[in-house]
Structures are given as C-alpha cells and as structure tokens.
Scaffold this motif. Structure first.
Motif, PDB file in Angstrom:
ATOM      1  N   LEU A 354      49.953 -74.560  26.933  1.00 14.35           N
ATOM      2  CA  LEU A 354      50.789 -75.734  26.711  1.00 14.35           C
ATOM      3  C   LEU A 354      51.586 -76.102  27.960  1.00 14.35           C
ATOM      4  O   LEU A 354      52.524 -76.879  27.897  1.00 14.35           O
ATOM      5  N   GLN A 355      51.243 -75.498  29.090  1.00 14.01           N
ATOM      6  CA  GLN A 355      51.911 -75.900  30.324  1.00 14.01           C
ATOM      7  C   GLN A 355      51.579 -77.357  30.648  1.00 14.01           C
ATOM      8  O   GLN A 355      52.407 -78.112  31.138  1.00 14.01           O
ATOM      9  N   VAL A 356      50.340 -77.732  30.405  1.00 10.21           N
ATOM     10  CA  VAL A 356      49.942 -79.140  30.470  1.00 10.21           C
ATOM     11  C   VAL A 356      49.612 -79.564  29.041  1.00 10.21           C
ATOM     12  O   VAL A 356      48.676 -79.041  28.449  1.00 10.21           O
ATOM     13  N   PHE A 357      50.431 -80.443  28.483  1.00  6.32           N
ATOM     14  CA  PHE A 357      50.282 -80.760  27.073  1.00  6.32           C
ATOM     15  C   PHE A 357      50.156 -82.254  26.862  1.00  6.32           C
ATOM     16  O   PHE A 357      50.468 -83.066  27.735  1.00  6.32           O
ATOM     17  N   THR A 358      49.715 -82.616  25.669  1.00 10.51           N
ATOM     18  CA  THR A 358      49.661 -84.005  25.230  1.00 10.51           C
ATOM     19  C   THR A 358      50.656 -84.187  24.093  1.00 10.51           C
ATOM     20  O   THR A 358      50.587 -83.477  23.086  1.00 10.51           O
ATOM     21  N   PHE A 359      51.591 -85.106  24.269  1.00 16.35           N
ATOM     22  CA  PHE A 359      52.506 -85.455  23.194  1.00 16.35           C
ATOM     23  C   PHE A 359      51.747 -86.274  22.158  1.00 16.35           C
ATOM     24  O   PHE A 359      51.033 -87.213  22.498  1.00 16.35           O
ATOM     25  N   SER A 377      61.013 -83.930  14.113  1.00 12.73           N
ATOM     26  CA  SER A 377      59.738 -83.206  14.130  1.00 12.73           C
ATOM     27  C   SER A 377      58.899 -83.735  15.283  1.00 12.73           C
ATOM     28  O   SER A 377      58.887 -84.933  15.561  1.00 12.73           O
ATOM     29  N   ALA A 378      58.229 -82.817  15.979  1.00  9.11           N
ATOM     30  CA  ALA A 378      57.377 -83.198  17.092  1.00  9.11           C
ATOM     31  C   ALA A 378      56.108 -82.362  17.071  1.00  9.11           C
ATOM     32  O   ALA A 378      56.114 -81.199  16.648  1.00  9.11           O
ATOM     33  N   THR A 379      55.024 -82.968  17.507  1.00 10.66           N
ATOM     34  CA  THR A 379      53.750 -82.268  17.663  1.00 10.66           C
ATOM     35  C   THR A 379      53.265 -82.483  19.087  1.00 10.66           C
ATOM     36  O   THR A 379      53.193 -83.613  19.560  1.00 10.66           O
ATOM     37  N   ILE A 380      52.958 -81.366  19.759  1.00  9.42           N
ATOM     38  CA  ILE A 380      52.362 -81.429  21.083  1.00  9.42           C
ATOM     39  C   ILE A 380      51.080 -80.614  21.055  1.00  9.42           C
ATOM     40  O   ILE A 380      50.910 -79.720  20.214  1.00  9.42           O
ATOM     41  N   GLY A 381      50.177 -80.916  21.953  1.00 11.00           N
ATOM     42  CA  GLY A 381      48.898 -80.219  21.956  1.00 11.00           C
ATOM     43  C   GLY A 381      48.400 -79.952  23.360  1.00 11.00           C
ATOM     44  O   GLY A 381      48.789 -80.628  24.320  1.00 11.00           O
ATOM     45  N   SER A 382      47.547 -78.977  23.480  1.00 10.95           N
ATOM     46  CA  SER A 382      46.952 -78.642  24.765  1.00 10.95           C
ATOM     47  C   SER A 382      45.952 -79.708  25.170  1.00 10.95           C
ATOM     48  O   SER A 382      45.502 -80.507  24.354  1.00 10.95           O
ATOM     49  N   THR A 383      45.610 -79.713  26.439  1.00  9.84           N
ATOM     50  CA  THR A 383      44.551 -80.595  26.931  1.00  9.84           C
ATOM     51  C   THR A 383      43.366 -79.727  27.328  1.00  9.84           C
ATOM     52  O   THR A 383      43.517 -78.598  27.781  1.00  9.84           O
ATOM     53  N   GLY A 384      42.177 -80.239  27.130  1.00 10.06           N
ATOM     54  CA  GLY A 384      40.988 -79.466  27.471  1.00 10.06           C
ATOM     55  C   GLY A 384      40.663 -78.424  26.413  1.00 10.06           C
ATOM     56  O   GLY A 384      41.261 -78.381  25.326  1.00 10.06           O
ATOM     57  N   GLU A 396      41.060 -77.621  20.428  1.00 13.39           N
ATOM     58  CA  GLU A 396      42.391 -78.226  20.368  1.00 13.39           C
ATOM     59  C   GLU A 396      43.378 -77.191  19.850  1.00 13.39           C
ATOM     60  O   GLU A 396      43.090 -76.448  18.909  1.00 13.39           O
ATOM     61  N   PHE A 397      44.541 -77.169  20.479  1.00 16.93           N
ATOM     62  CA  PHE A 397      45.580 -76.207  20.095  1.00 16.93           C
ATOM     63  C   PHE A 397      46.905 -76.959  20.043  1.00 16.93           C
ATOM     64  O   PHE A 397      47.337 -77.557  21.036  1.00 16.93           O
ATOM     65  N   ASN A 398      47.554 -76.996  18.877  1.00 20.29           N
ATOM     66  CA  ASN A 398      48.762 -77.788  18.681  1.00 20.29           C
ATOM     67  C   ASN A 398      49.938 -76.925  18.265  1.00 20.29           C
ATOM     68  O   ASN A 398      49.783 -75.911  17.567  1.00 20.29           O
ATOM     69  N   PHE A 399      51.105 -77.380  18.670  1.00 22.51           N
ATOM     70  CA  PHE A 399      52.369 -76.761  18.275  1.00 22.51           C
ATOM     71  C   PHE A 399      53.164 -77.808  17.503  1.00 22.51           C
ATOM     72  O   PHE A 399      53.457 -78.888  18.020  1.00 22.51           O
ATOM     73  N   VAL A 400      53.488 -77.515  16.241  1.00 20.77           N
ATOM     74  CA  VAL A 400      54.214 -78.440  15.370  1.00 20.77           C
ATOM     75  C   VAL A 400      55.603 -77.853  15.126  1.00 20.77           C
ATOM     76  O   VAL A 400      55.739 -76.740  14.612  1.00 20.77           O
ATOM     77  N   TRP A 401      56.606 -78.624  15.478  1.00 22.82           N
ATOM     78  CA  TRP A 401      57.984 -78.108  15.517  1.00 22.82           C
ATOM     79  C   TRP A 401      58.897 -79.051  14.751  1.00 22.82           C
ATOM     80  O   TRP A 401      58.931 -80.250  14.995  1.00 22.82           O
ATOM     81  N   THR A 402      59.658 -78.498  13.801  1.00 26.45           N
ATOM     82  CA  THR A 402      60.618 -79.264  13.009  1.00 26.45           C
ATOM     83  C   THR A 402      62.007 -78.673  13.184  1.00 26.45           C
ATOM     84  O   THR A 402      62.181 -77.455  13.082  1.00 26.45           O
ATOM     85  N   LEU A 403      62.969 -79.545  13.442  1.00 22.24           N
ATOM     86  CA  LEU A 403      64.357 -79.127  13.627  1.00 22.24           C
ATOM     87  C   LEU A 403      65.195 -79.790  12.548  1.00 22.24           C
ATOM     88  O   LEU A 403      65.306 -81.014  12.493  1.00 22.24           O
ATOM     89  N   SER A 418      44.947 -75.222  15.097  1.00 27.62           N
ATOM     90  CA  SER A 418      43.887 -75.336  16.098  1.00 27.62           C
ATOM     91  C   SER A 418      42.594 -75.805  15.454  1.00 27.62           C
ATOM     92  O   SER A 418      42.390 -75.681  14.248  1.00 27.62           O
ATOM     93  N   GLU A 419      41.729 -76.348  16.306  1.00 31.09           N
ATOM     94  CA  GLU A 419      40.377 -76.728  15.915  1.00 31.09           C
ATOM     95  C   GLU A 419      39.432 -75.972  16.834  1.00 31.09           C
ATOM     96  O   GLU A 419      39.584 -75.996  18.053  1.00 31.09           O
ATOM     97  N   PHE A 420      38.445 -75.275  16.250  1.00 26.39           N
ATOM     98  CA  PHE A 420      37.585 -74.463  17.107  1.00 26.39           C
ATOM     99  C   PHE A 420      36.160 -74.414  16.575  1.00 26.39           C
ATOM    100  O   PHE A 420      35.899 -74.714  15.402  1.00 26.39           O
TER     101      PHE A 420
END
Length: 439
Positions: A354-359, A377-384, A396-403, A418-420
């Motif tokens: 997630l160092q390089v991510f897609t919002f 709430s925010a969702t970010i995901g990896s690229t590639g 695809e690897f996503n991080f879903v975060w709710t505050l 994730s999708e694999f």
C-alpha cells in the motif's frame, strides 16, 4: 444567403398557412445556409414529431420582424401532441444566429399551466410531486451552449431538448439550508436545468423521460468540522436501464455508496421497474435526487461529494469516489480521516503493498440534527498484482477503514479484502477463464 432571406421565407409560409411556419434543413438550405447534418433527426426526437410531420411554429397574430445584426427572433406557439402540450399551453421564442454559412438556433418554450404529470402521468410521488419548482420551460438548442441567458439567469444547454425551471429550498429540500452559511432566503430561486429526452416515453414500458438536471446553489457553506466543502448543488437524474445481458455491472464501490445511502428503505415505491416477464430486454427506471458539494482533499484537488437525498431522514451519508485525474496522496487521505494515520493499523508485512495505493471511496455520515460527523469511512487499494507463487496471484488488495465519532476518536474498525486467482488451471469460470476468489 442571409437571415433576411430566411425571414422572407417564413413570411411567405405564414401568409399561405394561417400563420404557421415550417422549420427544417430544407428551409434553411433554401435560405442559403448549410445546416448541420442531423438537424431533422434532432428536431424529430426533441419535439416528438410522428409520421414524418414537420416542426411548425404558429405565428398567428405575430409579425415576423427583420433580423437585427446576426440574429432573427420569431415568437409564437407550438404543440407537442404526444406529451399533451397544446398551443394554449405555450409561448415560444425562437432565436436564429448566423455565422457565415452556418446557422444555429434556440427554441425557448414557456410551459403555461403545466406540471410534470401534464405530459408524463408517472412523474408523480417522490421526488416529483412536491419538488418546489416554478417557471418551467423546454429549451431546444442545435448545439451545446454555455452561459445561455434564460430569465435573467445563465444556464448551460445541451444539444437537443432541455428543461429549465427555478427551484427553491422549500418543502423536503428545506433541511439543505442548514448546510449553508447564514443569510440564505428560502424564497431564493435556483436555476434548475439540463437535458431531457421526450420522445421515448410511451406510458407502457418507458414511463419516465431520461433527464439529468442540475441546480447550482450559489452560496457559501457552513464548515463540516475539519472537512473543507463548498459549491453545493442539487441534481435530479432518470436513466433508462435496459438489461439485455450485456449491461456493465456496477463497480463494487458504487454499490457500496448506494448501499450506504439506501433511500429505498424510506421510499421503496420510487424505483419504477417496468418489467413484464415476457418482455426482453427488461426495463428499469429509477429517479434519483442528489445533494452534493465539492470536497477539498488537497492542493488543487476537489472531488464531487454527493448523496441521494431522501425525505424524513435524520442522517445523511455523503460519498466520493476516485477520479483518475485527481490522485490523492497518503497525506490527503490522513487529512480527510481526522488526521489519523492509516498505516498504524496495517501490519508491516502488508504495508509494502500500500505504499503506492489507489484511493477508491470516502464516505461521511452526518447527523442532520446538529450537523456533526458521526462516522468516516475510506477504502484504499494497492496498484498492480502480487504473485505469491506461480499458481497464486493477488490481483487486488484493499484496506477498508471506518472511524466512528471522529471528533472524540471513539474507535476505529478496519479490515482487508482481496481478489485473487488460485490454481487458475483448476478453478475456472464456465467460459474457461480463470476463476476469481474474493476474501
């Protein structure tokens, strides 16, 4: 070639046809102009012309003047029988503008003693029946026109038929005033306009016209805690969806946004599903009224931040999705999430992905009682992709975060998805392509 020639042609037509003039590509060609290729098709669709009928304006009782400069203005009345508009219900102004051999024109039709159900019986119930609009017009344009002058206001026209009216923040729109800085009057008129498709409504399968109308609320907004917002707007959309088996699926984050707002819990009768089990393809029409604003997420980065507006609700969930031309940095996201750092919740082993991510999506849930932010709430995901070994690839690897309750930092909830592909030669789809796993 001149507007003077065109005016003479119209006068001759009116004298021989009880005041009626005909407008089509042949008439404009006879006046020496080069009309656009699709003009007759555009007129037929925009004014619901049937059985090869001509588009006509009744100029009885009106004189056809000489042009002034490069414009010619004609007044009269029209009828659009298919949608129950008679000459008695209209007042028309047609303005022709010449530029060399080219000619463009706008036909502005004031609708008198008219409401949605006059022309479209199924435009009743929410959001149509109590939508606080006045001064309805149809405005036909032969080309996209920015800053068209209508009723002392500036509106944007799309090629073809448009609708224009004035909207007030009254009725079920009254709560929107609480988002605005002090001084807004509920009687202030907001130009509400956009394209409309008239000719496809048949009141059997197609019950509503496709439309996309927007009203810009030209007023400063109240701050939403630490979020920087502005440029509020309203938007009403009806889109006819034809499910012929090739309709593109909703993006999962669009589905999430709709699920979070979920107006169907309050207005379950407003989805108009005109399906007959023997009809193919299936038709669905859903009117959606949006309230939105711009969300500042960083220097020169503004995103559309919107929600489906529903009546009698005590909370509002506003969402924005990613925009390819407005990439967000990690710091942008941290600022949106009340200054909290998402990396604190991600194990070091996974941080590298997630160092390089897609919002992907950001949502805010507000209390309409005190305008406080209840949840972010925010969702970010990896690229590639990430290939663990030859037969195991993470696409695809996503991080879903709710505050929750961000003002007091009352707790965070987060999870990974994730999708694999796993042993793609073994686990396949029916068409032979590699099967996808979701986790």
């Amino acid at each position: 070639m001149s507007l003077t020639t065109l005016a003479d042609i119209f006068r001759t037509q009116a004298a021989s046809s009880d005041g009626y003039i005909t407008l089509d590509s042949t008439v404009l060609t006879n006046a020496g102009f080069l009309p656009q290729d699709d003009l007759d098709v555009l007129l037929t669709a925009s004014f619901c012309l049937e059985n090869n009928a001509d588009f006509q304006i009744n100029t009885s009782g009106q004189s056809i003047p000489d042009p002034v400069g490069n414009t010619l203005t004609i007044t009269g009345t029209i009828s659009i029988g298919k949608i129950s508009i008679t000459e008695a219900n209209t007042s028309v102004t047609a303005v022709f503008t010449e530029e060399g051999t080219a000619i463009s024109f706008v036909v502005q039709t004031k609708l008198i003693n008219w409401q949605f159900t006059t022309s479209f019986p199924y435009m009743n119930g929410y959001p149509f029946s109590t939508l606080p609009y006045t001064d309805p017009y149809f405005v036909f344009a032969t080309e996209d026109t920015a800053d068209y002058s209508w009723n002392t206001q500036k509106i944007h026209l799309k090629e073809g038929q448009n609708f224009a009216s004035n909207l007030t923040l009254t009725s079920y729109l009254q709560p929107i005033i609480s988002f605005l800085a002090p001084g807004w009057s509920s009687s202030t008129k907001i130009p509400f306009f956009g394209p409309i498709t008239l000719n496809e409504v048949d009141n059997e399968v197609i019950l509503l016209p496709d439309l996309d109308w927007k009203g810009i609320i030209d007023w400063k907004m109240q701050p939403l805690s630490f979020l920087t917002v502005g440029s509020p707007f309203l938007r009403l959309v009806v889109e006819t969806l034809k499910d012929d088996g090739t309709t593109e699926d909703f993006d999962e984050y669009e589905v999430k946004q709709l699920r979070d707002t979920d107006p169907s819990k309050e207005e379950p009768d407003e989805n108009i599903d005109n399906n007959d089990e023997n009809d193919e393809p299936a038709i669905e029409q859903t009117p959606n009224l949006y309230f939105g604003m711009s969300l500042t997420a960083g220097t020169d980065i503004q995103l559309d931040f919107s929600t489906i507006w529903s009546k009698n609700s005590s909370t509002l969930t506003i969402a924005t999705t990613s925009s390819p031309d407005k990439p967000l940095t990690a710091m942008n996201l941290i600022n949106l999430m009340a200054g909290q750092n998402y990396l604190a919740f991600i194990p070091p082993t996974l941080q590298q992905f997630l160092q390089v991510f897609t919002f992907k999506v950001f949502t805010t849930t507000l209390s309409l009682n005190d305008m406080s932010i209840m949840r972010l709430s925010a969702t970010i995901g990896s690229t590639g992709t990430w290939q663990l070994f030859s037969d195991f690839t993470i696409n695809e690897f996503n991080f879903v975060w709710t505050l929750n309750n961000p003002s007091s930092l009352n707790g965070s909830l987060y999870y990974f998805e994730s999708e694999f592909e796993f042993f793609p030669t073994v686990f396949k789809n029916a068409d032979g392509t590699p099967g996808l796993f979701l986790y």
